[in-house]
Enzyme design. Sequence first.
Site, short mmCIF file in Angstrom:
data_model
loop_
_atom_site.label_atom_id
_atom_site.label_comp_id
_atom_site.label_asym_id
_atom_site.label_seq_id
_atom_site.Cartn_x
_atom_site.Cartn_y
_atom_site.Cartn_z
N CYS A 126 -48.66 21.66 40.17
CA CYS A 126 -47.48 21.57 40.51
C CYS A 126 -46.93 22.87 40.29
CB CYS A 126 -46.78 20.60 39.97
SG CYS A 126 -45.10 20.19 40.88
N LYS A 205 -45.77 9.00 44.82
CA LYS A 205 -44.81 9.43 43.61
C LYS A 205 -43.47 9.30 43.99
CE LYS A 205 -43.87 13.14 40.68
NZ LYS A 205 -44.27 14.72 40.27
N ARG A 215 -38.94 16.01 31.73
CA ARG A 215 -38.36 17.57 32.07
C ARG A 215 -37.93 18.23 31.08
NH1 ARG A 215 -35.91 14.99 37.49
NH2 ARG A 215 -37.85 14.55 38.49
N ARG A 227 -34.96 15.84 43.45
CA ARG A 227 -36.30 16.04 44.22
C ARG A 227 -36.50 15.03 45.31
NH1 ARG A 227 -38.30 19.40 40.49
NH2 ARG A 227 -38.81 18.98 38.25
N GLU A 243 -48.35 7.14 52.70
CA GLU A 243 -48.74 8.32 51.90
C GLU A 243 -50.09 8.22 51.21
OE1 GLU A 243 -47.15 11.19 50.95
OE2 GLU A 243 -45.30 10.92 51.25
N LYS A 258 -47.10 6.10 40.73
CA LYS A 258 -46.19 6.79 39.56
C LYS A 258 -44.78 6.63 39.97
CE LYS A 258 -45.05 11.17 37.75
NZ LYS A 258 -45.02 12.76 37.81
N SER A 284 -42.96 9.24 31.32
CA SER A 284 -42.11 9.84 30.09
C SER A 284 -41.47 8.57 29.90
CB SER A 284 -41.43 11.02 30.08
OG SER A 284 -40.79 10.96 31.45
C1 PBG Z 1 -44.21 17.57 38.12
C2 PBG Z 1 -44.48 16.21 37.29
C3 PBG Z 1 -43.47 15.38 36.90
C4 PBG Z 1 -44.08 14.29 36.20
C5 PBG Z 1 -45.51 14.71 36.40
N1 PBG Z 1 -45.75 15.81 37.08
C6 PBG Z 1 -41.88 15.46 36.89
C7 PBG Z 1 -41.16 15.41 38.08
O1 PBG Z 1 -41.66 15.25 39.29
O2 PBG Z 1 -40.02 15.64 37.94
C8 PBG Z 1 -43.40 13.17 35.38
C9 PBG Z 1 -44.31 12.87 34.48
C10 PBG Z 1 -43.48 11.93 33.29
O3 PBG Z 1 -42.33 11.48 33.53
O4 PBG Z 1 -44.14 11.44 32.27
N2 PBG Z 1 -43.82 17.56 39.44
#
Ligand code: PBG
Length: 337
Positions: A126, A205, A215, A227, A243, A258, A284
């Site tokens: 990413c 996602k 973050r 986003r 998707e 996710k 998270s």
């Molecule tokens: C990067 C990404 C994110 C997560 C995984 N890859 C954050 C986002 O999309 O803002 C989130 C993982 C988590 O919350 O544990 N794009």
Amino acid sequence: MNWTVPNGFPTQRPRRLRKSPALRKLVCENQLRAHQLVLPLFVRAGKKLRRPITAMPDVFQLSPDEALSEAARAYRAGVAAVLLFGIPERKDTKATAAYARNGIVQQTVRLLKKELPGLIVITDVCLCEYMSHGHCGIVEARHGSAQIVNDASLKLLARTAGSHAEAGADLVAPSDMMDGRVGAIRTHLDQLGFSDTPILSYAAKFASAFYGPFREAAESAPKFGDRRSYQMDPGNAREALREVALDIQEGADIVMVKPALAYLDIIHRVKAEFGYPTAAYAVSAEYSMVKAAGRNGWIDERAVFLESWLAMRRAGADIVITYAAVNLAKWLKEIPN
Ligand code: PBG
């Protein structure tokens, strides 16, 4: 299936099979296995660095040497893989550090593959951690507002994935949600000679509030806006199937849903519809909530983590990515059931 009960008192008594641990095990439909767990790791430059993340107890930003000891611990516990996120020293508007040959992720991949060749190393692909604005693609002013432009971002994502494969990553995992990124990455990997490197795509996602603590961990919060113009609307399930279908057409080998626990219906539908190897990312905030309540003595952290994992598995997840992976692997060895 015919669910009608015979006349009179039912002769079926489900409790017959719940009498003892051995009987319960005999008829258990879903097994938990440590070799389907993935541990995310946050790496940044330095030595002997373990920087705590406030909202994620027991999770740290790690220097490569510390990431190695954490990975070794996970490997010894039976965890299958680590998933690497990088925090670069410098951010810019082209995410240069994301595809630098000696970037933090690339360095760490080389170290882990040298020291722990049996551990699967997956890299998150990413741009948000590497962009000064914190978005997952290139930002341009268009029609009087800032837009995340799709196709120009694909080139950078493909380059990033290529540099991870060159460093020795076993799988690459694009999480940006640009359209067409799986295809772009597949083509680029093939051109570089990595046609055997599989893609684990963050296929469905969602634009989720459950990413909040991440973050802080990855220092990747967007500096403006959100986003929602690239990640999915949490209200949509049919769109998630589209998707996933697109990513499979473009060459994804494993598809991911996710977040996990609040999206079990999506996991279930994706698995039922496609039957592909399916991953769930317990993100998270899913971790933080259990830790917080556990630390307050309000819930049994161990039991809740294990039950959540089982629920993801029952919904159809083969692979579970979780910050609790090492503990889960250890607890699994202890539980009698
Ligand atoms: C990067 C990404 C994110 C997560 C995984 N890859 C954050 C986002 O999309 O803002 C989130 C993982 C988590 O919350 O544990 N794009």
